[in-house]
Motif scaffolding. Structure first.
Motif, PDB file in Angstrom:
ATOM      1  N   ILE A   1      20.536  10.131  -8.980  1.00  0.00           N
ATOM      2  CA  ILE A   1      19.249   9.491  -8.699  1.00  0.00           C
ATOM      3  C   ILE A   1      18.606   9.012  -9.996  1.00  0.00           C
ATOM      4  O   ILE A   1      18.622   9.699 -11.013  1.00  0.00           O
ATOM      5  N   TRP A   2      18.024   7.841  -9.874  1.00  0.00           N
ATOM      6  CA  TRP A   2      17.346   7.205 -10.993  1.00  0.00           C
ATOM      7  C   TRP A   2      15.876   7.097 -10.607  1.00  0.00           C
ATOM      8  O   TRP A   2      15.523   6.343  -9.701  1.00  0.00           O
ATOM      9  N   ASN A   3      15.018   7.907 -11.239  1.00  0.00           N
ATOM     10  CA  ASN A   3      13.590   7.945 -10.907  1.00  0.00           C
ATOM     11  C   ASN A   3      12.801   6.975 -11.773  1.00  0.00           C
ATOM     12  O   ASN A   3      12.721   7.131 -12.987  1.00  0.00           O
ATOM     13  N   ASP A   4      12.189   6.003 -11.116  1.00  0.00           N
ATOM     14  CA  ASP A   4      11.453   4.950 -11.830  1.00  0.00           C
ATOM     15  C   ASP A   4       9.968   5.039 -11.473  1.00  0.00           C
ATOM     16  O   ASP A   4       9.584   5.740 -10.533  1.00  0.00           O
ATOM     17  N   MET A   5       9.146   4.336 -12.213  1.00  0.00           N
ATOM     18  CA  MET A   5       7.729   4.123 -11.873  1.00  0.00           C
ATOM     19  C   MET A   5       6.933   5.428 -11.762  1.00  0.00           C
ATOM     20  O   MET A   5       5.885   5.471 -11.124  1.00  0.00           O
ATOM     21  N   ASN A   6       7.429   6.475 -12.400  1.00  0.00           N
ATOM     22  CA  ASN A   6       6.798   7.786 -12.189  1.00  0.00           C
ATOM     23  C   ASN A   6       5.809   8.177 -13.286  1.00  0.00           C
ATOM     24  O   ASN A   6       5.530   9.344 -13.485  1.00  0.00           O
ATOM     25  N   GLU A   7       5.220   7.157 -13.920  1.00  0.00           N
ATOM     26  CA  GLU A   7       4.185   7.459 -14.949  1.00  0.00           C
ATOM     27  C   GLU A   7       2.931   8.100 -14.339  1.00  0.00           C
ATOM     28  O   GLU A   7       2.331   8.922 -15.035  1.00  0.00           O
ATOM     29  N   PRO A   8       2.434   7.864 -13.173  1.00  0.00           N
ATOM     30  CA  PRO A   8       2.902   6.909 -12.184  1.00  0.00           C
ATOM     31  C   PRO A   8       2.342   5.513 -12.450  1.00  0.00           C
ATOM     32  O   PRO A   8       1.186   5.360 -12.836  1.00  0.00           O
ATOM     33  N   ALA A   9       3.201   4.500 -12.215  1.00  0.00           N
ATOM     34  CA  ALA A   9       2.781   3.110 -12.346  1.00  0.00           C
ATOM     35  C   ALA A   9       2.078   2.689 -11.062  1.00  0.00           C
ATOM     36  O   ALA A   9       2.348   3.232  -9.994  1.00  0.00           O
TER      37      ALA A   9
ATOM     38  N   ASP B   1       0.842  -1.200   0.000  1.00  0.00           N
ATOM     39  CA  ASP B   1       0.000   0.000   0.000  1.00  0.00           C
ATOM     40  C   ASP B   1       0.875   1.248   0.000  1.00  0.00           C
ATOM     41  O   ASP B   1       1.742   1.406   0.858  1.00  0.00           O
ATOM     42  N   SER B   2       0.637   2.099  -0.984  1.00  0.00           N
ATOM     43  CA  SER B   2       1.508   3.269  -1.144  1.00  0.00           C
ATOM     44  C   SER B   2       0.694   4.511  -1.429  1.00  0.00           C
ATOM     45  O   SER B   2      -0.412   4.443  -1.978  1.00  0.00           O
ATOM     46  N   THR B   3       1.304   5.643  -1.117  1.00  0.00           N
ATOM     47  CA  THR B   3       0.682   6.937  -1.364  1.00  0.00           C
ATOM     48  C   THR B   3       1.503   7.660  -2.437  1.00  0.00           C
ATOM     49  O   THR B   3       2.647   7.270  -2.713  1.00  0.00           O
ATOM     50  N   PHE B   4       0.928   8.692  -3.025  1.00  0.00           N
ATOM     51  CA  PHE B   4       1.572   9.362  -4.153  1.00  0.00           C
ATOM     52  C   PHE B   4       1.749  10.854  -3.877  1.00  0.00           C
ATOM     53  O   PHE B   4       0.762  11.586  -3.821  1.00  0.00           O
ATOM     54  N   PRO B   5       2.981  11.291  -3.687  1.00  0.00           N
ATOM     55  CA  PRO B   5       3.206  12.713  -3.417  1.00  0.00           C
ATOM     56  C   PRO B   5       2.606  13.581  -4.520  1.00  0.00           C
ATOM     57  O   PRO B   5       2.679  13.243  -5.697  1.00  0.00           O
ATOM     58  N   ASP B   6       2.033  14.676  -4.116  1.00  0.00           N
ATOM     59  CA  ASP B   6       1.369  15.601  -5.040  1.00  0.00           C
ATOM     60  C   ASP B   6       2.430  16.595  -5.550  1.00  0.00           C
ATOM     61  O   ASP B   6       2.451  17.763  -5.165  1.00  0.00           O
ATOM     62  N   PHE B   7       3.308  16.083  -6.440  1.00  0.00           N
ATOM     63  CA  PHE B   7       4.513  16.828  -6.832  1.00  0.00           C
ATOM     64  C   PHE B   7       4.260  18.149  -7.546  1.00  0.00           C
ATOM     65  O   PHE B   7       5.167  18.957  -7.694  1.00  0.00           O
ATOM     66  N   GLY B   8       3.050  18.355  -8.035  1.00  0.00           N
ATOM     67  CA  GLY B   8       2.762  19.606  -8.735  1.00  0.00           C
ATOM     68  C   GLY B   8       2.834  20.821  -7.819  1.00  0.00           C
ATOM     69  O   GLY B   8       2.912  21.950  -8.295  1.00  0.00           O
ATOM     70  N   ARG B   9       2.790  20.576  -6.508  1.00  0.00           N
ATOM     71  CA  ARG B   9       2.877  21.692  -5.549  1.00  0.00           C
ATOM     72  C   ARG B   9       4.326  21.936  -5.171  1.00  0.00           C
ATOM     73  O   ARG B   9       5.065  21.021  -4.836  1.00  0.00           O
ATOM     74  N   GLU B  10       4.680  23.199  -5.115  1.00  0.00           N
ATOM     75  CA  GLU B  10       6.069  23.533  -4.839  1.00  0.00           C
ATOM     76  C   GLU B  10       6.532  23.038  -3.468  1.00  0.00           C
ATOM     77  O   GLU B  10       7.644  22.539  -3.302  1.00  0.00           O
ATOM     78  N   GLU B  11       5.667  23.133  -2.480  1.00  0.00           N
ATOM     79  CA  GLU B  11       6.079  22.713  -1.124  1.00  0.00           C
ATOM     80  C   GLU B  11       6.332  21.204  -1.082  1.00  0.00           C
ATOM     81  O   GLU B  11       7.180  20.734  -0.320  1.00  0.00           O
ATOM     82  N   VAL B  12       5.607  20.455  -1.896  1.00  0.00           N
ATOM     83  CA  VAL B  12       5.816  19.006  -1.920  1.00  0.00           C
ATOM     84  C   VAL B  12       7.154  18.695  -2.592  1.00  0.00           C
ATOM     85  O   VAL B  12       7.932  17.856  -2.126  1.00  0.00           O
TER      86      VAL B  12
ATOM     87  N   ALA C   1       9.640   8.331 -16.937  1.00  0.00           N
ATOM     88  CA  ALA C   1       8.544   9.079 -17.545  1.00  0.00           C
ATOM     89  C   ALA C   1       8.933  10.551 -17.605  1.00  0.00           C
ATOM     90  O   ALA C   1       9.813  11.008 -16.873  1.00  0.00           O
ATOM     91  N   CYS C   2       8.277  11.298 -18.477  1.00  0.00           N
ATOM     92  CA  CYS C   2       8.529  12.731 -18.562  1.00  0.00           C
ATOM     93  C   CYS C   2       7.539  13.377 -19.511  1.00  0.00           C
ATOM     94  O   CYS C   2       6.717  12.689 -20.124  1.00  0.00           O
ATOM     95  N   TYR C   3       7.630  14.677 -19.606  1.00  0.00           N
ATOM     96  CA  TYR C   3       6.814  15.470 -20.536  1.00  0.00           C
ATOM     97  C   TYR C   3       7.787  16.418 -21.239  1.00  0.00           C
ATOM     98  O   TYR C   3       8.969  16.504 -20.882  1.00  0.00           O
ATOM     99  N   SER C   4       7.310  17.124 -22.227  1.00  0.00           N
ATOM    100  CA  SER C   4       8.130  18.140 -22.884  1.00  0.00           C
ATOM    101  C   SER C   4       8.685  19.087 -21.829  1.00  0.00           C
ATOM    102  O   SER C   4       7.937  19.527 -20.946  1.00  0.00           O
TER     103      SER C   4
ATOM    104  N   VAL D   1       2.374  14.763 -16.528  1.00  0.00           N
ATOM    105  CA  VAL D   1       3.421  15.661 -16.005  1.00  0.00           C
ATOM    106  C   VAL D   1       3.818  15.296 -14.576  1.00  0.00           C
ATOM    107  O   VAL D   1       4.568  16.015 -13.926  1.00  0.00           O
ATOM    108  N   TYR D   2       3.312  14.165 -14.115  1.00  0.00           N
ATOM    109  CA  TYR D   2       3.631  13.742 -12.745  1.00  0.00           C
ATOM    110  C   TYR D   2       5.151  13.577 -12.584  1.00  0.00           C
ATOM    111  O   TYR D   2       5.770  14.117 -11.668  1.00  0.00           O
TER     112      TYR D   2
END
Ligand code: MIG
Length: 750
Positions: free
Chosen positions: A404-412, A374-385, A466-469, A439-440
């Protein structure tokens, strides 16, 4: 889209507002060559995630209205705007570059619901067989000779014409086939190369997106999205290179990396203990195969909890890292966004206390399963997060972690996809999963980048799946879970070339293939083809055949070493290309079409590439083949191995038994090379050797400490080398701010 007739318009600086009978539209000049077109169907306030800050420069243009249309006269292009926001873009000679398609889509319904169900029952996958009209949609005309390039990591071939794709960041462990709509990344930018012109389009919208490049109808291409605004940038350029320059001006460029990050990396999901890592690290040194890092996959964490360390299997925190750092290994560790839901775990507790996690519509924390359960997903769109996430990296940098190698951030997620209505934010604005999904990873990568920059003081290496333009400003990419199969070795070339033309200069594939079992021939051919992959890492999955070269036979080890050594030899050339990329946005690995736009032999050339402008690589990517048909474009080319001279604009057959990757150097080249070391930093690079080919040439070489930001304060050297027809070298310093080489030698290839 149905807006009806133009009623009025209003010009304010770079912005042109158009009032239609049935709505509004905006045109915004960013520069004389970059123009944004928008119908604000969803929101009036356009905020881009990809484009940071105000990129607009002042431009001169004039707008006139006749009975039905607006006519905009710009400096580089003219634009005709008609009813329903139908756009025609013309060059200054009056020739149409691109225009909207008039008429309805001819959506082929090739499959009935009944048949679709039947197919589904047996598990057939149906990719894009049934078209649909999209909430946001744009149709533009295709001409006979149009070729389409870009779109990031999409599978298949270099030219995307007659293929269908979607933008929805997806974790796909199955074999990536050429007909798959989407992989991990969403980069809604492409270049259309026409018979005698070229342009780029960037559909900046983060919702689920769709592209059909003339598959459903050869007369038009379709772009669509599930929601958001119709919002696209037209990018003019006299060449593909200029279009890329404009696109990367807009969305940013791959920053200069640390030199060591361009060296060789070894990895495996399945190094289960400190002993496994140690064996591989010392194994590399013993066999004299240069190596920068043996990377730590998820097993190093305590129960997959991010920012922790498993002391049972990986020894006391910091111990192994310290020991291997002493041998020149730079620790690179994986991090996933999914944060274990466990009371008493500091990341979870901090996240709950400060409301950092994405929520259900009722405000409760959203939970799905990933590696930690069971996992939670940080709300990265916010600057404080992002700040919190950035600060959390101190747990790792204190141990000596360097990248750092960031994986599973589609988020999967393992228990079905995140529902559409999971609540996320972009800045302070509340929105949902549909808008944030693509854009997560982008937001996560910004957090990682900032944390690593702060705690190491160096240029961060963040590797993201994962990424966006625009993510290229913060992260390098790899192409995710490929497989140990020949088609995936073949796909390396178009995939990395298209990523490069989409702004991602620092990209690589898992060398040897991730899923499935490789074999010695495939591994050898992969290291040959990947020798110039900007990101250069061998990686494989758990329970697959080991992929360290010596796990095969001596021949494999020797061939492998030869190519890793070759990589280290060409490091300064690759580094120079990254330096130039900051100015031009041009990638390291380039399809031939990027520099030979008028040569129809290269429009669909999938099995060769250029490194910069001077090196041409034509690897063997077919099982059993020992000869390669090489296409050499216009000019004079020298065989790197034999020095043999070839005139271009022809095909040649090159003998290429296992261990030989056909490489050619252009006439008049000056290529900086270094002596081979076991790792960057083993000894000072105080000697430069210039590999030159006959013909007059000129080349600018960049040198700095390869680590931090001192170059921004002038601590670097720029050498301008010039050779005349007789091969005589002269050197001029364009900038002096760093310790210079003790020696510069010339080595003539022919
Ligand atoms: O689904 O961390 O693409 O490189 O080794 C597996 C384990 C999760 C997927 C990544 C792969 C990595 C693996 N991860």
């Amino acid at each position: 889209m149905k807006l009806g007739k133009i009623k009025n318009f209003n010009v304010e600086g770079n912005k042109l507002g158009i009032e239609y009978a049935g709505g509004k539209a905006n045109i915004n000049f960013i520069s004389d060559e970059i123009v944004r077109f928008e119908i604000p169907c969803k929101s009036e306030n356009y905020e881009s995630v990809a484009v940071e800050g105000d990129k607009a420069v002042s431009c001169d243009y004039e707008v006139k209205k006749d009975a039905d249309d607006l006519h905009i006269t710009g400096k580089k292009i003219d634009i005709k705007v008609s009813s329903d926001f139908s756009i025609t873009i013309l060059d200054k000679t009056g020739k149409v570059i691109v225009s909207d398609y008039q008429g309805e889509r001819t959506i082929p319904v090739t499959i009935s619901e009944k048949s679709l169900k039947q197919l589904g029952d047996e598990g057939h996958e149906v990719f894009g067989a049934i078209g649909k009209n999209h909430k946001v949609q744009d149709l533009k005309k295709i001409d006979k000779d149009d070729c389409f390039y870009g779109l990031g990591d999409k599978t298949g071939y270099l030219n995307k014409r007659e293929y269908y794709f979607e933008n929805w960041n997806s974790d796909i462990p199955q074999a990536h086939t050429e007909n798959m709509p989407s992989l991990y990344k969403s980069i809604p930018f492409f270049i259309c190369k026409k018979k005698d012109s070229v342009y780029g389009l960037f559909y900046d919208n983060t919702y689920h997106g769709y592209f059909d490049f003339g598959k459903e109808n050869s007369e038009y291409f379709v772009y669509g999205a599930d929601d958001g605004n119709l919002n696209y940038y037209f990018l003019y350029g006299e060449s593909m290179a200029e279009v890329i320059k404009n696109y990367t001006y807009l969305t940013g460029r791959t920053p200069l990396p640390q030199l060591w990050t361009l060296g060789y990396h070894q990895c495996r999901w399945g190094y289960e203990s400190a002993k496994d890592i140690r064996d591989v690290a010392y194994g590399m040194r013993e066999r004299r195969i240069p190596c920068e890092s043996v990377q730590y996959d998820i097993d190093y964490m305590d129960k997959f909890k991010v920012f922790t360390w498993d002391e049972d299997y990986y020894e006391e925190k910091g111990k192994l890292i310290k020991e291997l750092s002493g041998k020149g290994f730079k620790p690179v560790v994986i991090i996933d966004p999914g944060t274990k839901k466990e009371d008493g775990y500091f990341m979870y507790d901090e996240g709950v206390e400060n409301s950092y996690f994405a929520t259900n519509p009722d405000g409760s924390i959203y939970v799905n399963k990933v590696w930690p359960g069971d996992s939670t997903f940080p709300d990265f769109g916010r600057e404080e997060v992002r700040k919190w996430w950035a600060e959390s990296h101190k747990n790792l940098t204190d141990m000596g972690v360097m990248a750092i190698w960031n994986d599973m951030n589609e988020p999967a997620s393992f228990e079905g996809p995140l529902p559409d209505d999971v609540v996320f934010h972009i800045g302070d604005r509340k929105t949902d999963h549909r808008e944030v999904h693509n854009v997560y990873a982008h937001f996560m990568d910004i957090g990682t980048f900032n944390g690593m920059k702060k705690f190491t003081g160096r240029r961060p290496l963040v590797i993201t799946r994962a990424c966006y333009s625009g993510t290229q400003k913060y992260a390098a990419v790899w192409t995710g879970d490929n497989q140990s199969i020949w088609p995936h070795l073949q796909m390396l070339i178009p995939q990395l070339c298209n990523l490069g033309m989409s702004g991602f200069a620092l990209a690589g594939t898992d060398i040897g293939g991730f899923g499935g079992n490789t074999n010695s021939e495939l591994l050898c051919r992969w290291i040959e083809a990947a020798v110039f992959s900007p990101f250069f890492r061998n990686h494989t999955a758990k329970a697959t055949r080991a992929q360290e070269p010596w796990k095969f036979n001596d021949e494999t080890t020797d061939i492998y070493r030869k190519y890793v050594e070759l990589r280290y030899k060409f490091l300064p050339y690759i580094y120079d290309l990254f330096y130039q990329c900051q100015e031009t946005g041009l990638p390291i690995m380039r399809p031939l079409v990027l520099h030979y736009e008028d040569d129809e032999n290269v429009f669909n050339l999938n099995d060769e590439f250029l490194v910069g402008e001077n090196i041409l690589v034509s690897p063997v990517v077919v099982q059993g083949a020992t000869k390669k048909m090489v296409y050499l474009p216009e000019g004079t080319w020298y065989d790197y191995w034999t020095g043999e001279k070839h005139e271009g604009k022809q095909y040649i057959i090159k003998d290429a038994p296992l261990g030989v990757c056909p490489i050619y150097i252009k006439g008049g080249s000056i290529i900086p090379t270094y002596e081979t070391v076991q790792y960057v930093g083993e000894k000072p690079y105080d000697k430069l050797e210039l590999l030159v080919t006959p013909g007059a040439g000129k080349y600018v070489h960049y040198q700095d400490n390869g680590e931090d930001y001192k170059y921004l304060e002038g601590e670097y050297n720029l050498y301008e080398f010039e050779t005349d027809e007789n091969g005589k070298l002269s050197t001029k310093m364009l900038h002096e701010g760093y310790e210079k080489y003790d020696q510069i030698n010339v080595n003539s290839l022919a």
